[in-house]
Design an enzyme around this catalytic site. Sequence first.
Site, mmCIF file in Angstrom:
data_model
loop_
_atom_site.group_PDB
_atom_site.id
_atom_site.type_symbol
_atom_site.label_atom_id
_atom_site.label_comp_id
_atom_site.label_asym_id
_atom_site.label_seq_id
_atom_site.Cartn_x
_atom_site.Cartn_y
_atom_site.Cartn_z
ATOM 1 N N GLY A 71 -11.597 -39.157 -21.384
ATOM 2 C CA GLY A 71 -12.372 -40.351 -20.886
ATOM 3 C C GLY A 71 -11.883 -40.567 -19.444
ATOM 4 N N LEU A 72 -11.922 -41.591 -18.868
ATOM 5 C CA LEU A 72 -11.531 -41.992 -17.395
ATOM 6 C C LEU A 72 -9.972 -41.677 -17.468
ATOM 7 C CD1 LEU A 72 -11.988 -42.694 -14.797
ATOM 8 C CD2 LEU A 72 -12.075 -44.987 -15.377
ATOM 9 N N ALA A 73 -9.066 -42.392 -18.425
ATOM 10 C CA ALA A 73 -7.635 -42.102 -18.186
ATOM 11 C C ALA A 73 -7.127 -40.716 -18.529
ATOM 12 C CB ALA A 73 -7.118 -42.923 -19.395
ATOM 13 N N GLY B 130 -19.325 -50.335 -16.105
ATOM 14 C CA GLY B 130 -18.938 -49.768 -14.742
ATOM 15 C C GLY B 130 -18.218 -50.849 -14.025
ATOM 16 N N ARG C 80 -13.516 -63.924 -22.019
ATOM 17 C CA ARG C 80 -14.410 -63.360 -22.951
ATOM 18 C C ARG C 80 -13.907 -63.947 -24.312
ATOM 19 N NH1 ARG C 80 -14.851 -57.007 -20.850
ATOM 20 N NH2 ARG C 80 -16.021 -57.428 -19.314
ATOM 21 N N GLU D 299 -6.720 -47.459 -22.843
ATOM 22 C CA GLU D 299 -6.771 -48.598 -23.615
ATOM 23 C C GLU D 299 -5.841 -48.144 -25.101
ATOM 24 O OE1 GLU D 299 -10.184 -50.571 -26.532
ATOM 25 O OE2 GLU D 299 -10.446 -49.002 -25.016
ATOM 26 N N LEU E 143 -11.106 -50.645 -16.571
ATOM 27 C CA LEU E 143 -11.246 -49.145 -15.845
ATOM 28 C C LEU E 143 -10.090 -49.054 -14.825
ATOM 29 C CD1 LEU E 143 -15.217 -49.006 -15.126
ATOM 30 C CD2 LEU E 143 -13.771 -47.826 -17.162
#
Length: 537
Positions: A14-16, A50, A279, A366, A382
Amino acid sequence: MESMQTDVLVIGGGLAGLTAAIAARRAGAEVLLVCKRRPGRSGNTLIAAGNLTSLPEDDSVEGLAIDTFGGGREIADPTLVRTLAEGAAEAVDFLQGCGVRLLRVDGRLQARRVPGHSRARTIFPELGAVPVQTAGLTLTLPLLAEARRLGVRFAEGLMVARLARNGERVAGALALDGSGGWLALRARATILATGGGGRLYAGSNNTRDITGDGYALALEAGAALRDMEFIQFHPAMGLTPVRIILPTTLFGDGAVLRNRYGERFLLNSVTGGEPVAGRDEMSQAIDRELRAGKGIGEGVYLDLSQIPADLAATRYAPLWALLRRRGCDPAQNMPTVGLAVHFFMGGMVIDSHGGSTVPGLYGAGEVCGGVHGANRLGGNALLEAVVFGRRAGARAAAERTETAGVFDPPPAGNGPWTVEELTGLRAALRQLLWRHAGVIRSAEGLAAGLAQWRELDDTCRSWRLAEPVPLFLETSLMLRSARCILLAAQARLESRGAHCREDYPMLDDEWRGHLRIESGVGEGEPVVRFVPQELPE
């Protein structure tokens, strides 16, 4: 047994993981990236809304750090929080340098305010032809292309069974390919970027491959974990007419939650309501409405009628178009949203360069803990992936210790079992966590959950096969990670952030700190201990 040799091994696509791979390769290291599915096209980044925290010119590192530390109920690692804030501007530059296109209005990045942030600093990628349901591709595909251009090697479809050790160091990993063959992945440094554990729960918006593997892999390799009781439930999981995560920037731009009677119920528990609520506060308020019978099925209404027309036509244009295609005009109709496990604040203990408590092992994203504390602000996930991916990749590339780890496969066991039996065990585990370690917890429920966990674990251990398969290995790791959640939630006798105990409903300063989890002796129960908070200077 076949083997592959590299300087830096990255586990996760993924992004990481992609960021770490690019950073390590730019630093001159040979890099191998492996993942369970397809790099750049799997994992939670794929379906992320995003939202990306940035640092506008009129903002400050101090302001972002204060918001992040406060949003995490003051138990995050102050050094990691500061590192996150200091890296925000360069993270945006890094993404744009890799070809990511960010949404601009009149040539300027369109920054919006997300609840929990004191100012507008959340930006968004330009979707183009990418569907809003897979907005994360706007981030991962450019990085995937850049990694390939740099010469990063990729191996997909590999299930990592355990990290290999050479004395006190991690020296790579042992993996299983789709055909059942073992593969030794030998490396000077290993970076875990496996994501969180959303699919450990029955109700989750995570992709199917996010099953908490990294937590168990790290713990069994001797690395410490922290904050595993803090599970973020997203308060805007679309139920009707679309089942996608809706961005929390909506709440900063005028959206409000309403129960079946049209009441804006969040005002009963949070002064100021949606624009300022975290949240955790939103999720707990929704859960209370559902328990009181004031919900709409499994959710509540999301009133979008006050979203300004200019934002509906720019920032939210793809979402508005999707809703209208499904027969919902946001100006007149209210979609319904519910709760879904979204993000794990806890994970592997790291330093400011992503280094774990075990030499040779790093982490990013994460799978790591300490950045967010008891609650995560929107847009910071992100950002965390990029900031710590870059730092972990660069530091791992500097490792020069040659190691020869132990890559023996796990011992054979007893059988037989069927795929249906194993699938049923996984479903029971997910229901167990949803019921007993969900939005609101209790001593009684957590004790029942641990008792049920032991039964499932005993069953799984009795099923070990002479010919292991990825599904079985993944299930074993799921069970080990799930135990850490239950133990940590049982140990924290207060309510703080995303951890809410109905038998200890108040925040207690005596519990200002984190719970650290370390592996027990042999296969014994992990050891949980409280570490008082180090306050920022």
